[in-house]
Design an enzyme around this catalytic site. Structure first.
Site, mmCIF file in Angstrom:
data_model
loop_
_atom_site.group_PDB
_atom_site.id
_atom_site.type_symbol
_atom_site.label_atom_id
_atom_site.label_comp_id
_atom_site.label_asym_id
_atom_site.label_seq_id
_atom_site.Cartn_x
_atom_site.Cartn_y
_atom_site.Cartn_z
ATOM 1 N N ASP A 85 30.796 -12.745 78.044
ATOM 2 C CA ASP A 85 30.245 -11.693 77.181
ATOM 3 C C ASP A 85 29.254 -10.940 78.077
ATOM 4 O O ASP A 85 29.391 -10.994 79.314
ATOM 5 C CB ASP A 85 29.574 -12.291 75.929
ATOM 6 C CG ASP A 85 29.284 -11.248 74.845
ATOM 7 O OD1 ASP A 85 30.187 -10.943 74.064
ATOM 8 O OD2 ASP A 85 28.154 -10.718 74.804
ATOM 9 N N LYS B 226 29.870 -18.992 69.400
ATOM 10 C CA LYS B 226 29.255 -18.115 70.400
ATOM 11 C C LYS B 226 28.113 -18.853 71.067
ATOM 12 O O LYS B 226 27.524 -19.763 70.463
ATOM 13 C CB LYS B 226 28.694 -16.856 69.727
ATOM 14 C CG LYS B 226 28.441 -15.708 70.668
ATOM 15 C CD LYS B 226 29.707 -14.924 70.937
ATOM 16 C CE LYS B 226 29.549 -13.889 72.014
ATOM 17 N NZ LYS B 226 30.713 -12.971 72.032
HETATM 18 P P1 NDP Z 1 28.842 -6.486 80.542
HETATM 19 O O1 NDP Z 1 27.699 -7.341 80.857
HETATM 20 O O2 NDP Z 1 30.021 -6.459 81.457
HETATM 21 O O3 NDP Z 1 28.380 -4.965 80.346
HETATM 22 C C1 NDP Z 1 27.435 -4.636 79.404
HETATM 23 C C2 NDP Z 1 27.150 -3.149 79.503
HETATM 24 O O4 NDP Z 1 26.337 -2.756 78.396
HETATM 25 C C3 NDP Z 1 26.389 -2.776 80.751
HETATM 26 O O5 NDP Z 1 26.710 -1.478 81.138
HETATM 27 C C4 NDP Z 1 24.940 -2.875 80.268
HETATM 28 O O6 NDP Z 1 24.019 -2.116 81.031
HETATM 29 C C5 NDP Z 1 25.063 -2.327 78.879
HETATM 30 N N1 NDP Z 1 24.004 -2.912 78.046
HETATM 31 C C6 NDP Z 1 23.801 -4.217 77.775
HETATM 32 N N2 NDP Z 1 22.698 -4.397 77.050
HETATM 33 C C7 NDP Z 1 22.205 -3.169 76.853
HETATM 34 C C8 NDP Z 1 21.085 -2.687 76.172
HETATM 35 N N3 NDP Z 1 20.229 -3.536 75.539
HETATM 36 N N4 NDP Z 1 20.888 -1.360 76.143
HETATM 37 C C9 NDP Z 1 21.734 -0.522 76.770
HETATM 38 N N5 NDP Z 1 22.824 -0.927 77.448
HETATM 39 C C10 NDP Z 1 23.050 -2.221 77.487
HETATM 40 O O7 NDP Z 1 29.311 -6.909 79.054
HETATM 41 P P2 NDP Z 1 30.691 -6.636 78.325
HETATM 42 O O8 NDP Z 1 31.275 -5.348 78.753
HETATM 43 O O9 NDP Z 1 31.505 -7.864 78.429
HETATM 44 O O10 NDP Z 1 30.206 -6.537 76.804
HETATM 45 C C11 NDP Z 1 29.862 -5.297 76.195
HETATM 46 C C12 NDP Z 1 29.937 -5.439 74.682
HETATM 47 O O11 NDP Z 1 31.277 -5.804 74.293
HETATM 48 C C13 NDP Z 1 29.048 -6.536 74.058
HETATM 49 O O12 NDP Z 1 28.641 -6.102 72.783
HETATM 50 C C14 NDP Z 1 30.003 -7.717 73.910
HETATM 51 O O13 NDP Z 1 29.553 -8.610 72.922
HETATM 52 C C15 NDP Z 1 31.257 -6.983 73.500
HETATM 53 N N6 NDP Z 1 32.525 -7.683 73.696
HETATM 54 C C16 NDP Z 1 32.870 -8.201 74.912
HETATM 55 C C17 NDP Z 1 34.096 -8.810 75.087
HETATM 56 C C18 NDP Z 1 34.554 -9.307 76.400
HETATM 57 O O14 NDP Z 1 35.699 -9.757 76.491
HETATM 58 N N7 NDP Z 1 33.764 -9.229 77.460
HETATM 59 C C19 NDP Z 1 35.024 -8.999 73.956
HETATM 60 C C20 NDP Z 1 34.595 -8.347 72.734
HETATM 61 C C21 NDP Z 1 33.379 -7.735 72.627
HETATM 62 P P3 NDP Z 1 23.022 -2.876 82.039
HETATM 63 O O15 NDP Z 1 23.887 -3.343 83.157
HETATM 64 O O16 NDP Z 1 22.044 -1.839 82.424
HETATM 65 O O17 NDP Z 1 22.398 -4.012 81.267
HETATM 66 O O1 2IT Z 2 32.925 -10.953 71.573
HETATM 67 C C1 2IT Z 2 34.004 -11.425 72.000
HETATM 68 O O2 2IT Z 2 35.034 -11.421 71.328
HETATM 69 C C2 2IT Z 2 34.008 -11.971 73.367
HETATM 70 N N1 2IT Z 2 32.994 -11.908 74.059
HETATM 71 C C3 2IT Z 2 35.242 -12.628 73.905
HETATM 72 C C4 2IT Z 2 35.361 -14.042 73.413
HETATM 73 C C5 2IT Z 2 36.460 -14.852 74.040
HETATM 74 O O3 2IT Z 2 36.475 -16.061 73.748
HETATM 75 O O4 2IT Z 2 37.294 -14.330 74.783
#
Ligand code: NDP
Ligand code: 2IT
Length: 452
Positions: free
Chosen positions: A170, A130
């Site tokens: 992420d 990561k």
């Molecule tokens: P994005 O940046 O696309 O979206 C994040 C969302 O979460 C936004 O709505 C953001 O609001 C909100 N958020 C972030 N930080 C905070 C906080 N401290 N308090 C409240 N709301 C918050 O990220 P992703 O959708 O890609 O990721 C979301 C989660 O999913 C994370 O935990 C990530 O690690 C996990 N994840 C992502 C994957 C992926 O493929 N993208 C795969 C597996 C897990 P704001 O815009 O106001 O900050």
């Molecule tokens: O938390 C996760 O699994 C991710 N942000 C996606 C990682 C990836 O390599 O697609």
């Protein structure tokens, strides 16, 4: 971290605390896995003799570096960036990059540690890693984002490679950022090495269904948990936190499967639309205009916007199913209690470690189906591995085929977690099932490879 550890595991945890001071998120992630491993050491005493757990808790390599960049006014800024290459027993390090001001080593290590077991659960050949930076993308111009990504890659490129380390997105890193990062990598190395990044655009090596994969996968996993209890998503009321990549596509798939998502959020507050979140509006506001979720209520006047405050939480909205898809520790014990009182029957973590340990316990004690992140959100990284497969064979698959593969992977992860939980302890305990299944795969590979 109140649950007591097995007597063989407690000293290992104490050592992790001592060697990694102040990294609270990492401590929690380690504790949660160790809590599950007691029965594994009984069945596989060689894992203890060979100190496999101690080795897994120590990253293979940690890179920390300076990222200097200039804003549009010419002012100089200095950020710190990380890449933690945690474990390569099953394949090249694989995991996303997070850009958020809260990022420090403890967050990247927790995410990298989780990623080892999540990636093992997919059954695909990917190790765990990561990265990220304390850079805050909010309010930055496109040109500033581009300059930051280029500066970061000027250092990071030397540590990457399709057989070495393969980043993705992420929080704060989507296809725009992947484009700038990949473009700079290609320029520095003079190699069109598509497989070094995933989450690329569809016109330049990306996979269909990768954008949707994490959210879709979380919903597929939820459907499997419900099916195991003779229930289904159809007709259910769902609350999804966040409104980023994971949340948007969780909403989309939940609607497709006949559920109604009535609330979602960002860090500023949440919206409630009892008629069901309008996806077109949500995507326009978040993906195209990059605005706050409060803007939703301007288009849909019947919807309510509640600005964030300590006393209000999206989890106070009554629902059958809760999908936390924003960030770590966003669903507390108090929220879990409210959800249980309101009749919630299933929770699946789209985000990484969003539920606090007391929250998890409250759900499990109340008999709520609880899908931990390393199982429920593994569809994202699994589809990243499918993107790597397509890049390696210079091929590109249809959306339908890729989605079918994703769904099969999620069904398998669910079945493996379910069966493993029953074998080692408690039927229906997906936390136990996910930790043990992922751990055994990695431990067996490490054991076979000698002292690595
Ligand atoms: P994005 O940046 O696309 O979206 C994040 C969302 O979460 C936004 O709505 C953001 O609001 C909100 N958020 C972030 N930080 C905070 C906080 N401290 N308090 C409240 N709301 C918050 O990220 P992703 O959708 O890609 O990721 C979301 C989660 O999913 C994370 O935990 C990530 O690690 C996990 N994840 C992502 C994957 C992926 O493929 N993208 C795969 C597996 C897990 P704001 O815009 O106001 O900050
Ligand atoms: O938390 C996760 O699994 C991710 N942000 C996606 C990682 C990836 O390599 O697609």
């Amino acid at each position: 971290m109140t649950a007591v550890l097995d007597e063989k595991l407690e000293p290992i945890f104490q050592d992790v605390l001592r060697r990694n001071p102040g990294e609270t998120e990492f401590h929690r992630a380690v504790h949660e896995v160790l809590e599950s491993l007691g029965p594994v050491l009984v069945k596989y005493p060689e894992f203890a003799e060979k100190k496999i757990i101690q080795r897994i808790c120590e990253p293979e390599r940690q890179i920390i570096f300076r990222v200097p960049w200039q804003d549009d006014k010419g002012e100089i800024h200095i950020n710190r960036a990380f890449r933690v290459e945690f474990n390569s027993a099953l394949g090249p390090y694989k995991g996303g990059m997070r850009f958020h001001p809260s990022v420090y080593l403890g967050i990247i290590k927790f995410l990298g540690f989780e990623q080892i077991f999540k990636n093992a659960l997919t059954g695909l050949p990917i190790g765990g890693g990561k990265g990220g930076s304390d850079f805050d993308p909010k309010g930055k111009s496109d040109a500033e984002i581009e300059r930051f990504c280029q500066s970061l890659m000027l250092e990071l490129y030397r540590h990457l490679g399709e057989y070495t380390d393969v980043p993705a997105g992420d929080i704060g890193v989507g296809s725009r950022e992947i484009g700038y990062l990949y473009g700079q990598y290609k320029r520095i190395t003079n190699r069109y090495e598509s497989g070094v990044f995933t989450g690329k655009g569809l016109g330049w090596g990306g996979s269909r269904a990768r954008t949707e994969a994490t959210g879709y996968g979380t919903v597929f996993f939820t459907e499997e948990m419900l099916k195991a209890r003779g229930d289904a998503l159809e007709g259910k009321k769902v609350v999804v936190s966040g409104s980023g990549n994971v949340a948007i596509y969780a909403v989309e798939k939940a609607h497709e499967l006949g559920a109604t998502v009535i609330a979602c959020s960002d860090s500023g507050g949440f919206i409630v639309d009892e008629q069901g979140i309008n996806l077109e509006t949500l995507k326009r506001i978040k993906e195209v205009e990059r605005r706050r979720i409060s803007a939703y209520a301007e288009t849909h006047r019947h919807a309510r916007y509640i600005a964030g405050a300590e006393s209000t939480s999206i989890w106070s909205v009554p629902c059958d199913i809760a999908l936390p898809c924003a960030t770590q520790n966003e669903l507390t014990g108090r929220d879990a209690k409210t959800l249980v009182e309101n009749g919630c029957i299933a929770v699946a973590e789209g985000a990484n470690m969003p539920t606090t340990p007391d929250g998890i316990r409250i759900f499990q004690d109340a008999g709520v189906c609880f899908g931990p992140g390393k199982a429920a959100n593994a569809g994202g990284v699994a589809t990243s591995a499918l993107e790597m497969q397509q890049n390696a064979s210079r091929d590109s698959w249809t959306f339908e085929y890729t989605q079918k593969r994703l769904q099969e992977i999620m069904v398998n992860i669910h079945r493996n977690c379910h069966e493993t939980a029953a074998e080692f302890g408690t039927e229906g305990d997906y936390v136990l099932g996910a930790n043990i299944t992922g751990f055994i795969r990695v431990a067996k590979a490490m054991n076979a490879m000698g002292l690595i």
